[in-house]
Design an enzyme around this catalytic site. Sequence first.
Site, PDB file in Angstrom:
ATOM      1  N   PRO A   2       0.836  -1.205   0.000  1.00  0.00           N
ATOM      2  CA  PRO A   2       0.000   0.000   0.000  1.00  0.00           C
ATOM      3  C   PRO A   2       0.871   1.256   0.000  1.00  0.00           C
ATOM      4  O   PRO A   2       1.836   1.358   0.760  1.00  0.00           O
ATOM      5  CB  PRO A   2      -0.805  -0.135   1.298  1.00  0.00           C
ATOM      6  CG  PRO A   2      -0.821  -1.600   1.577  1.00  0.00           C
ATOM      7  CD  PRO A   2       0.501  -2.108   1.108  1.00  0.00           C
ATOM      8  N   GLU A   3       0.533   2.202  -0.867  1.00  0.00           N
ATOM      9  CA  GLU A   3       1.296   3.435  -0.991  1.00  0.00           C
ATOM     10  C   GLU A   3       0.477   4.590  -0.421  1.00  0.00           C
ATOM     11  O   GLU A   3      -0.563   4.370   0.205  1.00  0.00           O
ATOM     12  CB  GLU A   3       1.674   3.658  -2.460  1.00  0.00           C
ATOM     13  CG  GLU A   3       2.470   2.487  -3.034  1.00  0.00           C
ATOM     14  CD  GLU A   3       2.871   2.680  -4.480  1.00  0.00           C
ATOM     15  OE1 GLU A   3       2.860   3.836  -4.989  1.00  0.00           O
ATOM     16  OE2 GLU A   3       3.201   1.674  -5.135  1.00  0.00           O
TER      17      GLU A   3
END
Length: 276
Positions: A2-3
Site C-alpha cells: 500500500p502506498e
Amino acid sequence: MPELPEVELTRRKLLPLISGERITAFHSAWPRNIIGASRIAMARELPGRAIRSVERRGKVLLVDLSGAPARQFAVHLCMSGRLAVEPAGSVRSPWARAWWTLGNGTELRFIDPRKFGRIWYGDPARLLAHAYLSSLGPDARTIGREAFIRRVAGRRAGIKALLLRQDTIAGIGNILADESLWRARIHPRAIAASLSAKTLGRLHRALLATIAASLRAGGSSLRDWAGPDGARGGFREHHRVYGRAGSHCPRCRCVLKRMIVAGRGTTACSRCQRNR
C-alpha cells in the site's frame, strides 16, 4: 505494498468509524511486529484511552490517544497489511496479527498475511524519534514544487531510485513512481542531476495528478489491500503503465517494456520516456 493513496484512504475511512471511541482491550497474535513496547504493556495501558485523531506521514498511520501519560500508536502496513473495522463478535481473519476492541462493539484489526507490518507504541516524542519515522522526508501529497526540486535536483542517483527513498519524499511506491514518470515522460533510469528544473517541475505536477487520480478511484487493490470497510480500490483499471508490460502505451502505442530499476520491477515506454 500500500502506498500513499491507499494509506490516506484508510485514514479517511477510519475517522468516522473509530474517532472518539474508547479502547476496551488490545490483543496481539504476532508480538514481533511491535516496536517500542511489549504487547503486555500495550494490553495494560490501552484500555480506557479514547482515539482522538488519525494522521498520516508517508505510508504510516499515527493514532493519537487520550489519557496520561501521553501515548500514540503508529501502523505501517508494509507489503500486505490492511486495517479493518469489523464487529467484535465476528470471525477474525486467520491473518489478523493485532486487534483493538472498541467501546462501540467493533474491533480495529490489523490483517497482515506476510507479517511484514509494523506497530509502534509509546510516548509521542519518543515514537517519532524512531529511526524510520524520524527519517521520513516531506509528504508526497503536500510537498511544493520548489521543495520537490530542491530534494531531487543535482543528485547522482537514478530518478526512480530517488523517488522510492522515503527519506527523500515520503509515500511514493512502485505504482506512483512508474505512473508519475510516464506522465512526465521521464525514463526511470534517468540521472536526477541530468534533469532540468522545468522537467522536475513537470514530474512534480505528474506526481500530484497521479495521487489525485488514485484517491478518486479508491486506490490500487492488487493482492491484499482493501479499505477498512472491505471495499477494494479501482485505480488498477486506470494504470497507464504499471503492470502493463507488453501492452501498448496509451499515448504513442509503442509496446511497453519491463525492466528492473532500483531492484524493482518497472514498466516504461521506450519512445515516450527515452533516456537521453
